[in-house]
Design an enzyme around this catalytic site. Structure first.
Site, PDB file in Angstrom:
ATOM      1  N   GLU A  95      -8.403  -3.213  -6.721  1.00 30.13           N
ATOM      2  CA  GLU A  95      -7.869  -1.888  -6.727  1.00 30.13           C
ATOM      3  C   GLU A  95      -7.611  -1.156  -8.111  1.00 30.13           C
ATOM      4  OE1 GLU A  95      -3.959  -3.455  -4.459  1.00 30.13           O
ATOM      5  OE2 GLU A  95      -5.440  -3.966  -2.907  1.00 30.13           O
ATOM      6  N   TYR A 119       2.535  -7.456  -5.031  1.00 25.14           N
ATOM      7  CA  TYR A 119       2.067  -8.643  -4.217  1.00 25.14           C
ATOM      8  C   TYR A 119       3.098  -9.775  -4.152  1.00 25.14           C
ATOM      9  CZ  TYR A 119      -2.445  -6.511  -3.455  1.00 25.14           C
ATOM     10  OH  TYR A 119      -3.528  -5.772  -3.065  1.00 25.14           O
TER      11      TYR A 119
HETATM   12  C1  HEM Z   1      -2.804 -10.574  -0.243  1.00 26.75           C
HETATM   13  C2  HEM Z   1      -2.054  -9.687   0.204  1.00 26.75           C
HETATM   14  C3  HEM Z   1      -2.414  -8.608   1.050  1.00 26.75           C
HETATM   15  C4  HEM Z   1      -2.957  -8.657   2.133  1.00 26.75           C
HETATM   16  C5  HEM Z   1      -4.076  -9.770   2.410  1.00 26.75           C
HETATM   17  C6  HEM Z   1      -3.066  -7.288   2.833  1.00 26.75           C
HETATM   18  C7  HEM Z   1      -3.899  -6.885   3.983  1.00 26.75           C
HETATM   19  C8  HEM Z   1      -3.829  -5.902   4.537  1.00 26.75           C
HETATM   20  C9  HEM Z   1      -4.611  -5.386   5.575  1.00 26.75           C
HETATM   21  C10 HEM Z   1      -5.607  -6.272   6.379  1.00 26.75           C
HETATM   22  C11 HEM Z   1      -4.358  -4.292   5.856  1.00 26.75           C
HETATM   23  C12 HEM Z   1      -5.042  -3.323   6.929  1.00 26.75           C
HETATM   24  C13 HEM Z   1      -6.273  -2.689   6.392  1.00 26.75           C
HETATM   25  C14 HEM Z   1      -6.682  -1.504   7.340  1.00 26.75           C
HETATM   26  O1  HEM Z   1      -6.053  -0.932   8.097  1.00 26.75           O
HETATM   27  O2  HEM Z   1      -8.140  -1.603   7.340  1.00 26.75           O
HETATM   28  C15 HEM Z   1      -3.289  -3.494   5.114  1.00 26.75           C
HETATM   29  C16 HEM Z   1      -2.500  -2.631   5.262  1.00 26.75           C
HETATM   30  C17 HEM Z   1      -1.502  -2.107   4.356  1.00 26.75           C
HETATM   31  N1  HEM Z   1      -0.982  -2.987   3.411  1.00 26.75           N
HETATM   32 FE1  HEM Z   1      -1.621  -4.764   2.705  1.00 26.75          FE
HETATM   33  N2  HEM Z   1      -2.033  -6.661   2.159  1.00 26.75           N
HETATM   34  C18 HEM Z   1      -1.509  -7.552   1.302  1.00 26.75           C
HETATM   35  C19 HEM Z   1      -0.829  -6.790   0.182  1.00 26.75           C
HETATM   36  C20 HEM Z   1       0.116  -5.721   0.367  1.00 26.75           C
HETATM   37  C21 HEM Z   1       1.117  -5.299  -0.429  1.00 26.75           C
HETATM   38  C22 HEM Z   1       1.741  -6.121  -1.723  1.00 26.75           C
HETATM   39  C23 HEM Z   1       1.644  -4.026   0.075  1.00 26.75           C
HETATM   40  C24 HEM Z   1       2.779  -3.372  -0.617  1.00 26.75           C
HETATM   41  C25 HEM Z   1       3.990  -3.852  -0.183  1.00 26.75           C
HETATM   42  C26 HEM Z   1       0.730  -3.842   1.107  1.00 26.75           C
HETATM   43  C27 HEM Z   1       1.064  -2.490   2.024  1.00 26.75           C
HETATM   44  C28 HEM Z   1       0.108  -2.046   2.840  1.00 26.75           C
HETATM   45  C29 HEM Z   1       0.524  -1.245   3.857  1.00 26.75           C
HETATM   46  C30 HEM Z   1       1.335  -0.090   3.678  1.00 26.75           C
HETATM   47  C31 HEM Z   1      -0.622  -1.109   4.695  1.00 26.75           C
HETATM   48  C32 HEM Z   1      -1.084   0.050   5.502  1.00 26.75           C
HETATM   49  C33 HEM Z   1      -0.335  -0.406   6.991  1.00 26.75           C
HETATM   50  C34 HEM Z   1       0.523   0.530   7.481  1.00 26.75           C
HETATM   51  O3  HEM Z   1       0.762   1.657   7.122  1.00 26.75           O
HETATM   52  O4  HEM Z   1       1.017   0.278   8.823  1.00 26.75           O
HETATM   53  N3  HEM Z   1      -0.131  -4.909   1.508  1.00 26.75           N
HETATM   54  N4  HEM Z   1      -3.193  -4.780   4.323  1.00 26.75           N
END
Ligand code: HEM
Ligand SMILES: Cc1cc2nc3c(=O)[nH]c(=O)nc-3n(C[C@H](O)[C@H](O)[C@H](O)COP(=O)(O)OP(=O)(O)OC[C@H]3O[C@@H](n4cnc5c(N)ncnc54)[C@H](O)[C@@H]3O)c2cc1C
Length: 410
Positions: free
Chosen positions: A140, A98
């Site tokens: 998580e 994060y």
């Molecule tokens: C406050 C911080 C964060 C928010 C608000 C956030 C929000 C989101 C949202 C809305 C999604 C899409 C969920 C869905 O498909 O239903 C997502 C997917 C994802 N997030 Fe986060 N996220 C955060 C932090 C992180 C962090 C720290 C990582 C790791 C570096 C991360 C990695 C991913 C990945 C890999 C996906 C799937 C997208 C893909 O494969 O293209 N996220 N996140």
């Protein structure tokens, strides 16, 4: 809860931030992947990144969270947080990541909005980010405790079952010989596949077997190429994964599951590969001896292309009050109808809980017809055959930062 001073600043700057989300997203991912190329190779979906789809989900959800904080200061958008946390847990996201996202997101915000980002504005949005991040980290942590941790586990394919010309079912058992954790119907696992160039790309697949099964079961539709490249992971699984192959899987996640409601009438509607979670739901109901009415709806191109067709029929058969409605665009056998799903003359009892899974046009059509019949209390939706997919709840509101992600009955 957001401090009063930050709330006023966030409220005043939301329109500017919202209007710049597209540009902030571009800068954010460019900076993130330049500093950490391994995240694009081994964590994020590089097809989505190349196509530009789903890119605004992350930044857009922070804007949606901020909007919620200023409009409903006494509550949290729990449904949205839970959905994201389940997805993150399936990807093995760790708390320390994060800070990495924070660094590159805020660098992007400063680069795009320039002098508008006064120290006061930066502090207010920092507060929003960490409120959301800490909420996600806490959910998580709980999910990892319940599932036994974020580690990927090796699973051997013990059976590869061709379902149709473009769908294959894989049945897997843990290589470590340990127990198979049970799942709730509607949940999914992430599969991490090592591709020809060494990248390890992750995708989600609904568990299509029966809860309680001693093997894991997923059914994968091959995404063909054409005007866009063919789907990387689905084609890899079809071409290279056979009996004896080993795959890395997450534990099951996903909070949009069949809710146990023994006396409640249900509608389980699917189209195409959307049949996967619906088959698990039918299996669960059959095993639980569900006695209330269940309306089963499925639409497909033809019976030959109806994946899991015999399981779908067999589980429905076990339910004393199930009625099955099938539509095929061609070769409809007796008892099925020709064409697209049409619920006009399908009775739907008041108070029915509906679960829908399929491509967007199917979802839109079924949702519209259900509304005409008097909205059911709960409708879960997904679109499994599109490049973005995810269950959504009626109370999720619009897809953060993007086009609607699936129909929502409110
Ligand atoms: C406050 C911080 C964060 C928010 C608000 C956030 C929000 C989101 C949202 C809305 C999604 C899409 C969920 C869905 O498909 O239903 C997502 C997917 C994802 N997030 Fe986060 N996220 C955060 C932090 C992180 C962090 C720290 C990582 C790791 C570096 C991360 C990695 C991913 C990945 C890999 C996906 C799937 C997208 C893909 O494969 O293209 N996220 N996140
Ligand atoms: C909760 C959940 C459950 C799911 N359950 C199932 C299931 O049970 N069964 C199932 O088969 N699938 C399921 N899916 C979908 C699955 O996760 C994958 O999205 C699907 O297999 C496609 O992955 P892929 O790697 O083959 O395609 P990707 O490589 O991710 O490509 C997806 C699309 O992006 C396009 N694309 C790629 N690169 C570009 C580019 N440069 N420009 C333009 N377009 C591009 C491709 O042409 C393709 O159409 C589920 C998804 C979720 C989120």
């Amino acid at each position: 809860m957001l401090s009063a001073s930050s709330a006023a600043t966030v409220r005043a700057t939301l329109p500017v931030v919202g209007a710049a989300i597209g540009e902030i997203t571009e800068r954010f991912y460019a900076g993130l992947f330049e500093a950490h190329p391994e995240l694009l190779r081994d964590l994020f979906n590089r097809g989505n990144q190349a196509a530009g789809t789903q890119r605004q989900a992350l930044a857009g959800s922070i804007a949606a969270f901020a909007t919620h904080l200023v409009e409903h200061p006494d509550s949290r958008p729990d449904a949205m947080l839970s959905r994201i946390a389940h997805k993150h847990a399936s990807l093995g996201i760790a708390p320390e990541q994060y800070a990495v996202v924070h660094e590159h997101l805020f660098a992007a915000i400063v680069a795009v909005l320039g002098e508008a980002v006064t120290p006061e504005v930066a502090a207010a949005w920092d507060e929003v980010y960490w409120l959301m991040a800490n909420a996600l980290i806490a959910i998580e942590k709980r999910l990892y405790e319940e599932s036994g941790g974020a580690d990927w586990r090796a699973w051997e394919v013990v059976e590869r079952v061709p379902e149709t010309s473009d769908v294959v079912t894989f049945r897997l058992r843990p290589v470590d010989g340990g127990p198979v954790r049970d799942f709730r119907a509607g949940q999914y696992v992430s599969v991490r596949a090592e591709l020809a160039d060494g990248a390890r790309q992750i995708r989600q697949y609904s568990l299509s077997g029966a809860p309680g099964d001693t093997l894991r079961q997923i059914s994968v539709k091959r995404v063909p190429g054409g005007t866009t490249p063919e789907g990387e992971v689905s084609n890899h699984l079809h071409a290279h994964v056979t009996e004896g192959s080993v795959l890395e899987l997450s534990e099951p996640y996903g909070d949009l599951v069949l809710t146990d409601a023994p006396g409640t009438p249900l509608l389980l509607a699917s189209a195409g590969i959307g049949v996967t979670p619906i088959t698990a739901m039918l299996a669960h109901l059959a095993a639980a001896g569900h006695r209330a009415p269940v309306t089963v709806v499925h639409a497909d191109r033809s019976p030959a292309e109806h994946a899991l067709r015999s399981e779908h029929a067999a589980y429905a058969e076990k339910l004393p009050e199930a009625t099955v409605h099938l539509w095929y665009e061609q070769d409809a056998p007796e008892g099925a109808r020709t064409g697209l799903a049409d619920l006009t003359d399908v009775p739907v009892a008041p108070g029915t809980h509906a679960y829908l899974c399929g491509p967007l046009p199917f979802m839109r059509a079924v949702r519209a017809q259900l509304i005409e019949k008097g909205s059911p209390r709960r409708t879960c939706t997904t679109r499994c055959s599109a490049r973005t997919c995810g269950w959504r709840r009626p109370d999720d509101g619009p897809q953060p930062g993007g086009e609607p992600h699936g129909p929502v009955i409110s």
